[in-house]
Design a protein around this motif. Structure first.
Motif, mmCIF file in Angstrom:
data_model
loop_
_atom_site.group_PDB
_atom_site.id
_atom_site.type_symbol
_atom_site.label_atom_id
_atom_site.label_comp_id
_atom_site.label_asym_id
_atom_site.label_seq_id
_atom_site.Cartn_x
_atom_site.Cartn_y
_atom_site.Cartn_z
ATOM 1 N N GLU A 2 0.819 -1.208 0.000
ATOM 2 C CA GLU A 2 0.000 0.000 0.000
ATOM 3 C C GLU A 2 0.854 1.260 0.000
ATOM 4 O OE1 GLU A 2 -2.766 2.342 -0.508
ATOM 5 O OE2 GLU A 2 -3.463 0.307 -0.230
ATOM 6 N N GLN A 3 1.507 1.503 -1.129
ATOM 7 C CA GLN A 3 2.320 2.710 -1.257
ATOM 8 C C GLN A 3 1.526 3.826 -1.914
ATOM 9 O OE1 GLN A 3 5.254 3.748 -0.189
ATOM 10 N NE2 GLN A 3 5.399 1.910 1.030
ATOM 11 N N GLN A 4 0.236 3.572 -2.060
ATOM 12 C CA GLN A 4 -0.615 4.567 -2.714
ATOM 13 C C GLN A 4 -0.593 5.893 -1.979
ATOM 14 O OE1 GLN A 4 -4.667 3.435 -3.175
ATOM 15 N NE2 GLN A 4 -4.505 3.259 -5.377
ATOM 16 N N THR A 5 -0.431 6.945 -2.732
ATOM 17 C CA THR A 5 -0.487 8.267 -2.111
ATOM 18 C C THR A 5 -1.944 8.673 -1.970
ATOM 19 O OG1 THR A 5 -0.503 9.432 -4.212
ATOM 20 C CG2 THR A 5 1.641 8.883 -3.301
ATOM 21 N N VAL A 6 -2.158 9.697 -1.182
ATOM 22 C CA VAL A 6 -3.515 10.195 -1.003
ATOM 23 C C VAL A 6 -4.062 10.666 -2.345
ATOM 24 C CG1 VAL A 6 -4.884 12.010 0.077
ATOM 25 C CG2 VAL A 6 -3.123 10.825 1.386
ATOM 26 N N PHE A 7 -3.205 11.279 -3.137
ATOM 27 C CA PHE A 7 -3.623 11.720 -4.471
ATOM 28 C C PHE A 7 -4.201 10.561 -5.267
ATOM 29 C CE2 PHE A 7 -1.329 15.911 -5.592
ATOM 30 C CZ PHE A 7 -1.691 16.453 -4.373
#
Length: 109
Positions: A2-7
């Motif tokens: 889960e390296q997803q950024t908030v963007f």
DNA sequence: AGCGTGACCGTAT
DNA sequence: TATACGGCCACGC
């Protein structure tokens, strides 16, 4: 993982907004995981608008007003996009009670 | 690592 | 009704 950024999470939510419906910045923030990200939502769309994949014209303020500095050419353009999708306006603002996207985080899974 | 930025929102003046 | 201000928070330099 889960390296997803908030963007990216925000973009993911915006992509799920169906044609003919709109979502408020607040709502997108809430669906993305945190109701306090409303400003971040606006910032994200402004900084990295991907018109090809992100229907950012379906994101409006909580009152159903469109963003003053819409990237595609102003609020009028955004309103035209929405009208083309069948969204109804009244006195220059979207009739939120009728056209706001009804969605819960659970439905996003 | 710190600071400025902003397509928001709520409240106050 | 129209401004102004403060809180909010991730991102980019």
């Amino acid at each position: 993982m889960e390296q997803q950024t908030v963007f990216e999470r925000i973009y993911a939510v915006v992509r799920r907004i169906p044609a003919g419906k709109v979502a408020s910045y607040r709502q997108v923030a809430w669906l993305a995981g945190n109701p306090r990200w409303a400003r971040v939502v606006g910032y994200a769309l402004h900084r990295n608008p991907n018109p090809d994949t992100i229907p950012c014209h379906r994101v409006v303020t909580k009152d159903g007003r469109v963003a003053p500095g819409f990237a595609f050419g102003g609020a009028q353009i955004q309103i035209q996009f929405l009208e083309q999708e069948g969204i109804g306006f009244s006195d220059g603002h979207v009739i939120m009670s009728q056209y706001q996207w009804q969605c819960t985080p659970d439905q996003l899974k």
